[in-house]
Design a protein around this motif. Structure first.
Motif, PDB file in Angstrom:
ATOM      1  N   MET A 276       0.769  -1.192  -0.198  1.00  0.00           N
ATOM      2  CA  MET A 276      -0.189   0.014  -0.029  1.00  0.00           C
ATOM      3  C   MET A 276       0.706   1.135  -0.174  1.00  0.00           C
ATOM      4  O   MET A 276       0.416   2.349  -0.594  1.00  0.00           O
ATOM      5  N   ASP A 277       2.096   1.175   0.478  1.00  0.00           N
ATOM      6  CA  ASP A 277       3.070   2.348   0.615  1.00  0.00           C
ATOM      7  C   ASP A 277       3.273   2.812  -0.946  1.00  0.00           C
ATOM      8  O   ASP A 277       3.380   4.062  -1.147  1.00  0.00           O
ATOM      9  N   GLN A 278       3.457   1.741  -1.525  1.00  0.00           N
ATOM     10  CA  GLN A 278       4.001   1.839  -3.234  1.00  0.00           C
ATOM     11  C   GLN A 278       2.547   2.828  -3.806  1.00  0.00           C
ATOM     12  O   GLN A 278       2.835   3.556  -4.546  1.00  0.00           O
TER      13      GLN A 278
ATOM     14  N   TRP B 249      -6.750   8.684   2.361  1.00  0.00           N
ATOM     15  CA  TRP B 249      -5.496   9.328   1.516  1.00  0.00           C
ATOM     16  C   TRP B 249      -5.488  10.747   1.639  1.00  0.00           C
ATOM     17  O   TRP B 249      -4.352  11.316   1.923  1.00  0.00           O
TER      18      TRP B 249
ATOM     19  N   ASN C 130       0.316   4.497  -2.173  1.00  0.00           N
ATOM     20  CA  ASN C 130       0.285   5.830  -1.646  1.00  0.00           C
ATOM     21  C   ASN C 130       1.159   6.816  -2.352  1.00  0.00           C
ATOM     22  O   ASN C 130       0.878   8.058  -2.566  1.00  0.00           O
ATOM     23  N   LYS C 131       2.600   6.397  -2.328  1.00  0.00           N
ATOM     24  CA  LYS C 131       3.501   7.313  -3.027  1.00  0.00           C
ATOM     25  C   LYS C 131       3.348   7.580  -4.451  1.00  0.00           C
ATOM     26  O   LYS C 131       3.519   8.556  -4.846  1.00  0.00           O
ATOM     27  N   TYR C 132       2.777   6.439  -5.223  1.00  0.00           N
ATOM     28  CA  TYR C 132       2.375   6.752  -6.629  1.00  0.00           C
ATOM     29  C   TYR C 132       1.359   7.910  -6.762  1.00  0.00           C
ATOM     30  O   TYR C 132       1.514   8.710  -7.542  1.00  0.00           O
TER      31      TYR C 132
ATOM     32  N   ARG D 273      -4.373  11.792   5.210  1.00  0.00           N
ATOM     33  CA  ARG D 273      -2.895  11.546   5.322  1.00  0.00           C
ATOM     34  C   ARG D 273      -2.099  12.402   4.785  1.00  0.00           C
ATOM     35  O   ARG D 273      -0.918  12.900   5.156  1.00  0.00           O
TER      36      ARG D 273
ATOM     37  N   LYS E 103      -1.805   1.578 -10.089  1.00  0.00           N
ATOM     38  CA  LYS E 103      -0.853   1.449  -9.475  1.00  0.00           C
ATOM     39  C   LYS E 103      -0.990  -0.037  -8.973  1.00  0.00           C
ATOM     40  O   LYS E 103      -0.241  -0.777  -8.705  1.00  0.00           O
TER      41      LYS E 103
ATOM     42  N   TRP F 247     -11.129   4.908   1.408  1.00  0.00           N
ATOM     43  CA  TRP F 247      -9.774   5.193   1.108  1.00  0.00           C
ATOM     44  C   TRP F 247      -9.389   6.364   0.648  1.00  0.00           C
ATOM     45  O   TRP F 247      -8.377   6.775   0.998  1.00  0.00           O
TER      46      TRP F 247
END
Length: 152
Positions: A1-3, A52, A5-7, A55, A34, A48
């Protein structure tokens, strides 16, 4: 999920740096792209998206100004020209001894005749969310109201 979110935050920042409008469905679409690429079972649900946005401190804002690519290219030159003009006018008013009641300013306001997004997502604290358009005149054409006032 980190990838994911970063994308999504990277795509969001790229879009806003280009003054493009970003809506919640864009956030969902980027997240799903992603996730598919990573082969992760993921549903970009409304909750979500809300999490997001919280966050990454992203909020919805009203568009305050429409700009064209030409505006972006000439921004510094325009700022200098405006400062020179204001300085010259102030000097002229002072040197000629013109009364503030005899100094007029007028500005026009109008109505839009072509639809453009009125809101976009921005990072919290963004003061002026601009939006890039092909022709600024197509978004807000000014022709109906002329307001004038004196310096005093």
């Amino acid at each position: 999920m980190d990838q994911v979110n970063k994308y999504v935050i990277t795509k969001f920042i790229e879009a806003r740096l280009r003054f493009l409008p970003v809506q919640e469905y864009d956030i969902r679409r980027w997240g799903l792209q992603k996730a598919r690429e990573l082969k992760v079972d993921f549903k970009a649900s409304v909750s979500w998206v809300l999490a997001w946005k919280e966050r990454f401190r992203v909020v919805a804002r009203k568009i305050t100004k429409y700009i064209t690519a030409k505006n972006l290219e000439n921004a510094e030159e325009l700022d200098v020209d405006a400062a020179v003009f204001v300085h010259a006018v102030r000097n002229l008013i002072s040197e000629e001894g013109i009364e503030p009641a005899n100094v007029y300013n007028a500005d026009q306001s109008g109505f839009e005749y072509e639809f453009a997004s009125k809101r976009t997502l921005c990072l919290k604290g963004t003061r002026q969310p601009y939006l890039s358009v092909l022709h600024a005149n197509a978004v807000s054409h000014s022709y109906t109201i002329m307001v004038g006032m004196t310096m005093d």
